[in-house]
Write an enzyme that holds these catalytic residues in place. Structure first.
Site, PDB file in Angstrom:
ATOM      1  N   LYS A 130       0.839  -1.195   0.000  1.00  0.00           N
ATOM      2  CA  LYS A 130       0.000   0.000   0.000  1.00  0.00           C
ATOM      3  C   LYS A 130       0.875   1.246   0.000  1.00  0.00           C
ATOM      4  CE  LYS A 130      -0.360  -0.211   5.051  1.00  0.00           C
ATOM      5  NZ  LYS A 130      -1.268  -0.244   6.212  1.00  0.00           N
ATOM      6  N   TYR A 136      13.743  31.331   1.193  1.00  0.00           N
ATOM      7  CA  TYR A 136      12.547  32.081   1.562  1.00  0.00           C
ATOM      8  C   TYR A 136      12.638  32.650   2.980  1.00  0.00           C
ATOM      9  CZ  TYR A 136      10.025  30.348  -2.542  1.00  0.00           C
ATOM     10  OH  TYR A 136       9.607  30.081  -3.820  1.00  0.00           O
TER      11      TYR A 136
END
Length: 756
Positions: A422, A647
């Site tokens: 999964k 940033y």
């Protein structure tokens, strides 16, 4: 055989497009652009290729049904009576359908398409879904023709068109616009009731009639004369086609963006697209070419067989990575064989007289498979040459095999691995990992949801695929179609599965204390009741040990009570006469901490990939990590004292340093939590600290201590470089989470490259 009506006109444009339509059908089944870009492949296979089947329906309406609404034309053209021609065409369709059914029976048996076949499911296949994945066109064309013929007995062509458009509108909300219908309880109930009879509204009841009728309208109007007088008219049709196709493209991507499709064959703008496309093709001044009509028929009929041939040959010659994993090469290989076979079939005698199959074959090659699983994202392979990517994942396949063999050695002989693949195999790539496991003899898998299971089936994964989570009732038909095993999450859910009327394989989850999913262990009578339910084949029982990763006295006591409760349920069921096969309790930590509880299966997840779930847990020395995360150095530059990088002015240099820009960011799954906390990457065997905020697509690191660092160098984010190593556990520790989360968040745009 060319009719006199056809002899008077040039239909070469239609014949040429038949070959193109047949190749578009092959594209739908091979996804040739999936390796380049998911959106590009969506455009090719879910937008552009959607013109193929309507085109063939229109051809049938044009040449077979057009005189139904104007019998005088049959007289003036000296054609046989419309009813006789229609009966002949229906007979040809039935014969071709029967031939194709027999042709694909061996493949259907091999692929387990006919498991648990009942009279009801057989009727469903024959009348709507087709007995093999691409045979749905035959019953759709036959049923659509019968509907138009029946309506034509009582209505004029305009009224039949209106009724056909209404049927299409109904089908539309069971297809591309199902996301809207399912939010309206009454409509949702109606469509779910329909889907017990057929899998899709893309069928002969809702899909075929409108395009058959549009073909009839084309037959009423004939073709363009090739003259200067018609040039402006042709230009108008080309302009309208361009506009309507752009609108259909936008419609498809908008529906995709909002996830509204249950399927994606029926669009509103497909109607004008087909109208203008067909008339543009009629305007092509080219002679009819019978060889193309015959070839296109057999291209369509035979191409699924050649898909199997290519895959088998590739496996035999160890060329799977070239001929199968490389989706564009796979498409061309299948197309070449199919075209060659189609051309060859022009010459030998066959079961059907080629003269009489002229328009039959046009219709037959229109057949194409649209698989719901196609809406789900398939495992991507980049066509970028390995070693030139901006960022990627290396998968050590020898480590995977080692881990499999080691885990098997820890288990009793009766116990088999049921690996958890999964979440894209914990970020490793579900298709790549599952194919490798198939080659190692693994035949049982577990996934989280139906889309993950379908992805594996589409990739050719063999064996049992257990869905551990919830599947909505509207998708129960997918469980049956793709031979997926569903978890019974509670008793009421079992009732819904039973009421679907489908023969479904299930494992019953037993809640022994985690209280997440399953029927409570205190109510074995409810579990027994599920075992008695009609339509449900109970193939297994399982529970999940919620504290087996901890060795504290409290957790050990809790886990032992869970195991005891599960065995009490087993004993109660056995006393009622149930065999209780397919038992599984253990996941990764349970295998090592409670090996005595190993039953028919174990469900290794994180252990399969060679790591533990958190930094507090010691790495199992006998396991080897499979995954390494790497990125390319995009640029190296100087940062002067006092200058900030990244940033938010988050990092300011207090002295002159050299920094490197790595071509990887949080959009690739690199945790943003690694920003400015002392985390490192490895370049040329040396550590480079992460500085500033991690960006969406780039990361900054300090390479002052690595004087030879240069553009195009490889930075190792997880893995080894020289004598240094950064484990995924170390990364998880920096982020305050577990390795499972770090791995499962690794982005889809990272190419997974098997090595060793």
């Amino acid at each position: 055989m060319k009719t006199k009506a056809q002899a008077q006109h040039n239909y070469g444009g239609l014949d040429l497009f038949r070959i193109g339509a047949a190749l578009l059908v092959i594209a739908i089944h091979t996804s040739p652009l999936a390796s380049f870009n998911d959106s590009a492949d969506f455009f090719l296979t879910r937008v552009l290729a959607r013109v193929a089947v309507p085109f063939f329906f229109m051809v049938t309406g044009h040449f077979v049904l057009s005189d139904l609404f104007n019998p005088q034309k049959a007289v003036t053209r000296q054609l046989s009576s419309p009813s006789l021609r229609i009966r002949k065409h229906l007979c040809r369709l039935c014969l071709l359908y029967g031939f194709s059914i027999l042709l694909y029976v061996p493949l259907g048996l091999y692929a387990n398409h006919y498991d648990n076949l009942t009279p009801g499911s057989l009727l469903r296949m024959l009348l709507f879904d087709g007995t093999f994945y691409h045979l749905w066109y035959f019953p759709a064309c036959i049923l659509g023709m019968l509907i138009v013929i029946l309506l034509g007995r009582f209505m004029n062509l305009k009224t039949v068109t209106a009724v056909s458009a209404l049927l299409y509108l109904i089908g539309l909300f069971g297809d591309s616009y199902f996301g809207i219908a399912e939010k309206i309880p009454v409509l949702n109930a109606c469509y779910n009731a329909m889907f017990r009879t057929f899998s899709y509204t893309r069928n002969g009841l809702f899909f075929a009639p409108l395009f058959l009728v549009l073909g009839i309208w084309a037959g009423q109007g004939n073709t363009f004369p090739v003259s200067t007088e018609s040039e402006s008219r042709k230009g108008t049709y080309h302009l309208c086609l361009t506009f309507s196709f752009c609108a259909m493209t936008a419609e498809g991507f908008i529906l995709r963006h909002f996830g509204l499709q249950r399927h994606d064959s029926m669009y509103l703008f497909l109607i004008p697209v087909m109208f203008f496309l067909y008339h543009c093709l009629l305007s092509v001044p080219s002679a009819s070419k019978k060889v193309l009509r015959t070839a296109a028929t057999w291209i369509y009929i035979l191409h699924p067989a050649f898909i199997v041939v290519i895959r088998g040959t590739a496996k035999l010659l160890h060329l799977t990575s070239l001929l199968v994993d490389n989706s564009l090469v796979h498409f061309f290989a299948v197309s070449c064989l199919s075209v060659a076979a189609g051309l060859i079939m022009n010459y030998p005698a066959s079961l059907f007289a080629r003269k009489q199959l002229l328009h039959d074959k046009s219709s037959v090659r229109a057949r194409h498979l649209t698989n719901p699983v196609e809406k789900e994202s398939v495992q991507k392979r980049s066509r970028i040459r390995p070693g030139t990517e901006r960022a990627w994942i290396d998968l050590d396949m020898s480590a995977l095999e080692h881990n499999v063999r080691f885990l098997q050695s820890c288990l009793p002989e009766r116990c088999r691995l049921m690996p958890a693949v999964k979440a894209n195999a914990y970020g490793h790539g579900a298709v790549i990992i599952s194919k490798a496991l198939n080659r190692l003899g693994i035949r049982d898998f577990c996934v989280a949801c139906v889309s993950e299971g379908i992805q594996l089936r589409k990739a050719g994964i063999k064996g049992q695929i257990l869905i551990l989570g919830y599947t909505h009732s509207s998708q129960f038909s997918l469980l049956h179609r793709y031979r997926l095993t569903q978890t019974v999450v509670d008793f009421d859910y079992a009732e819904k599965l039973r009421q679907s009327g489908l023969k479904l394989h299930v494992h019953i989850a037993v809640d022994t204390g985690m209280h997440r999913l399953g029927i409570r262990c205190e109510t074995p009578e409810l579990i027994a009741a599920v075992c008695k339910m009609k339509n449900l084949s109970v193939d297994g029982f399982f529970t999940h040990l919620s504290a087996c990763d901890s060795s504290t006295p409290q957790c050990r006591a809790f886990t032992e009570n869970q195991i005891l409760a599960f065995y009490q349920v087993k004993a109660a069921l056995k006393s009622e006469g149930y065999s209780c096969n397919g038992l599984h309790l253990l996941s990764s930590y349970g295998i090592f901490h409670y090996p005595e509880a190993a039953e028919n299966y174990v469900r290794p997840g994180i252990a399969l990939y060679g790591v533990s779930s958190s930094k507090e847990e010691p790495m199992w020395d006998s396991l080897r990590p499979v995954l390494s995360l790497k990125a390319r150095v995009a640029s190296v530059r100087t940062l002067h004292a006092g200058e900030s990088a990244g940033y938010g002015l988050n990092y300011t240099a207090d002295q002159e340093i050299r920094i490197a820009v790595l071509a990887i960011g949080y959009a690739d799954g690199l945790p943003r939590e690694l920003s400015g906390i002392g985390a490192d990457v490895l370049i040329n065997g040396k550590k480079a600290p992460v500085i500033g905020r991690i960006c969406m697509d780039q990361t900054l690191v300090d390479v002052s201590g690595i004087p030879d660092a240069a553009q195009d160098d490889i930075a190792v984010i997880i893995g080894t470089s020289g004598s240094q190593e950064i484990s995924v556990g170390e990364t998880a520790g920096h982020c305050g989470t577990i390795t499972n989360e770090i791995l499962s968040r690794l982005g889809a745009r990272l190419n997974r490259i098997p090595v060793n």
